[in-house]
Motif scaffolding. Structure first.
Motif, PDB file in Angstrom:
ATOM      1  N   UNK A  98      38.666  43.753  34.898  1.00 44.22           N
ATOM      2  CA  UNK A  98      39.175  43.534  36.176  1.00 44.22           C
ATOM      3  C   UNK A  98      40.547  44.375  36.445  1.00 44.22           C
ATOM      4  N   UNK A  99      40.438  45.155  37.600  1.00 46.67           N
ATOM      5  CA  UNK A  99      41.530  46.231  37.689  1.00 46.67           C
ATOM      6  C   UNK A  99      42.080  46.050  38.946  1.00 46.67           C
ATOM      7  N   UNK A 100      42.185  44.878  39.478  1.00 41.86           N
ATOM      8  CA  UNK A 100      42.630  44.455  40.873  1.00 41.86           C
ATOM      9  C   UNK A 100      43.336  43.162  40.953  1.00 41.86           C
ATOM     10  N   UNK A 147      40.728  39.351  35.264  1.00 42.88           N
ATOM     11  CA  UNK A 147      39.693  38.052  35.455  1.00 42.88           C
ATOM     12  C   UNK A 147      40.663  36.870  34.667  1.00 42.88           C
ATOM     13  N   UNK A 148      41.797  36.735  34.826  1.00 34.20           N
ATOM     14  CA  UNK A 148      42.395  35.446  34.342  1.00 34.20           C
ATOM     15  C   UNK A 148      43.414  34.832  34.847  1.00 34.20           C
ATOM     16  N   UNK A 207      35.411  46.569  41.245  1.00 36.17           N
ATOM     17  CA  UNK A 207      35.601  47.845  41.408  1.00 36.17           C
ATOM     18  C   UNK A 207      34.302  48.398  40.830  1.00 36.17           C
ATOM     19  N   UNK A 208      33.889  49.512  40.985  1.00 38.60           N
ATOM     20  CA  UNK A 208      32.777  50.113  40.401  1.00 38.60           C
ATOM     21  C   UNK A 208      33.233  50.020  38.803  1.00 38.60           C
ATOM     22  N   UNK A 209      34.445  50.498  38.071  1.00 38.10           N
ATOM     23  CA  UNK A 209      34.936  50.624  37.161  1.00 38.10           C
ATOM     24  C   UNK A 209      34.573  49.364  36.269  1.00 38.10           C
ATOM     25  N   UNK A 210      34.739  47.962  36.977  1.00 38.71           N
ATOM     26  CA  UNK A 210      34.369  46.983  36.259  1.00 38.71           C
ATOM     27  C   UNK A 210      32.829  46.932  35.813  1.00 38.71           C
ATOM     28  N   UNK A 211      32.111  47.422  36.706  1.00 38.04           N
ATOM     29  CA  UNK A 211      30.546  47.336  36.497  1.00 38.04           C
ATOM     30  C   UNK A 211      30.355  48.457  35.202  1.00 38.04           C
ATOM     31  N   UNK A 212      31.184  49.304  35.215  1.00 42.78           N
ATOM     32  CA  UNK A 212      30.967  50.616  34.195  1.00 42.78           C
ATOM     33  C   UNK A 212      31.133  50.210  32.831  1.00 42.78           C
TER      34      UNK A 212
END
Lengths: 339, 339
Positions: B64-66, B99-100, B43-48
């Motif tokens: 990672x939030x999904x 991410x794990x 999601x864009x929040x990962x990049x942010x």
């Protein structure tokens, strides 16, 4: 008919800022009532519209957005009122105001005057009551029927002693809410307590600190009735996550909306002229809410917010009233009675 | 367990921007589930959160939030899930991300994975679906049960082809609304039409003009999914009096709130991490809404918004995915599958 109007927008102390005039009595058509005005009250919007600027009006501009009086003629499409009915209402910002013996108003935004109080006491109410009612029960979506549920909720009313605050405190208490009002002077603190505020804090000091001292961690609702931009960050600090803030005061500068983002806060404007200005399909809600308030006054649940009365209605007294409202320190409402 | 983490916040092309690591498998307590992650989405929040800054982390920061996966352990207070349950969820911004290989998440914000779709397709959904659902049905207060009534209402979804837009279009159509989505490229226009948008306009051109051409005078709701400040005045122009605007995109500069005042417009933020961040009493709503969406997927009412899939889940593929999302032009969702 007697009218108080203006051609030029001047400082209130200027002799031509408001003038005693004679104008033609208007004729109602369609949904308009012609009302014989018995009393009016002054709101900050009167001062704002009158504030000095270059325009010169070719015919008199009449201010005033609050009246109590008697229906003396009706337009051909009127269904809600008949001759002789006593009414109270605010009117429309896009039409001539109520500083005149006879006044035209669309019946859909007029209510039946409370019987228990005088025209002067009734004239204090419409604009501020419509504003407070719409703010609490439509914009903030507080359910006035859920008195028990609302007891778990707290509202912060910033600027509690003014016209809107004085009726908003009463309506919020009627709906069951825990009410924290702000006031900064001894007399305004006493006034908001008399109207039912549970707690009073000072809007010149830290909201967070004062609320913490009252064991209040956060508030569910905020109604901001002065200086939106000055209170912006503080409102963000004390509002509950997913809480709601309503303001009626235009901001003087752009604001940092992000302050409200992490808590998913709602910000909503209340402008009581929206319905009449845009002729929304639900305009009649203002008729209905004024009738509701009228009933609550007659049952003794609510009281008039009139705090000062001048008589008669003429340019000289209106100048006094405008000067008072211009201080921004008026408590309750200033009313004028009798032409 | 395999983990992709970072110590430094670097440009995505830097070799240390995301690192393949081995970390200890965490142990669930209280209301936490331990989930074996099968697929994730970006999601864009990962990049942010990953965006370049000075901080250096003493231990690996995991983004990672999904995720979609299987419950392999449960904390002592868990009541909603049991071992072996297949789940999909977004998690909390205040905790380590997905991410794990194994990941801890509070069960109150987890849903049962739809049976009809793969883990990859399910992983595309949680964050954007929670966002879209909360925006439409909680922040904008659209009643999803009133399908007939909603047919009279129009929503403008600005940025319809992105992750949130792709599910918001479907949810708005499910609720009966007339949906106008914005998209600017041939492929994004085709994508939003396929998802059910009734009309498509370009967010680089005048909203008023384009809506007028479609015989739409004003819209009841706006969901803004990109560049809040760029669309601010245009949103004020086309929103209906007493209408509601929801945005999910932080503004880069202060905004002139007065634009919305005369129409008594509501502006509300949707931030899907509000509930987990503040541990609100109604956190469990995210569990319930994910289950609702799961049912709608299994009935074929909604579809996954996955549009690109990379495998396996490692630093190399995550860098590719971040680079894609950083363009701001992704259509639907980018998913990674299998460690």
């Amino acid at each position: 008919m007697k009218t108080i109007g203006l051609y030029k927008y001047l400082p209130i102390e200027h002799k031509e800022s408001l003038l005693d005039l004679e104008t033609d009595r208007p004729i109602p058509t369609r949904k308009d009532l012609l009302v014989e005005v018995k009393a009016i009250s002054i709101n900050p919007v009167d001062v704002k519209v009158r504030s000095p600027k270059e325009n010169v009006e070719p015919s008199p501009k009449i201010l005033g957005w609050d009246a109590s009086g008697t229906v003396v003629e009706v337009g051909e499409d009127c269904k809600l009122f008949k001759l002789g009915d006593e009414v109270f209402y605010s009117g429309s910002i896009t039409r001539q105001g109520t500083y005149s013996e006879y006044h035209l108003v669309d019946e859909r935004i007029v209510g039946h005057k409370p019987k228990r109080i005088t025209h002067a006491e009734a004239a204090a109410l419409p604009l501020t009551t419509i504003t407070a009612w719409e703010a609490l029960f439509e914009r903030l979506r507080i359910n006035s029927d859920d008195v028990e549920g609302n007891k778990e909720k707290t509202i912060l009313i910033i600027g509690g002693a003014g016209g809107v605050g004085s009726i908003a405190i009463q309506l919020a208490k009627w709906a069951g809410l825990n009410v924290v009002a702000t006031a900064s002077r001894e007399e305004s603190v006493a006034w908001v307590r008399k109207l039912g505020a549970d707690e009073v804090i000072n809007h010149y000091q830290s909201f967070t600190e004062q609320l913490t001292n009252l064991q209040i961690q956060e508030v569910d609702y905020i109604l901001c009735l002065n200086h939106t931009e000055q209170h912006w960050e503080s409102m963000g600090d004390v509002i509950r996550p997913q809480g709601k803030i309503c303001s009626i005061v235009e901001t003087e500068e752009p604001l940092n909306l992000n302050v409200l983002k992490n808590k998913s806060v709602t910000f909503v404007w209340e402008f009581m002229f929206t319905r009449s200005m845009y002729q929304t399909e639900d305009m009649i809600e203002q008729h209905l809410l004024l009738n509701n308030v009228s009933g609550l006054i007659d049952k003794g649940v609510l009281r008039s917010t009139m705090n000062q009365k001048l008589s008669p209605i003429n340019a000289s007294n209106l100048k006094k009233a405008h000067a008072l409202v211009e201080t921004g320190r008026t408590i309750g409402k200033v009313v004028l009675e009798s032409f």
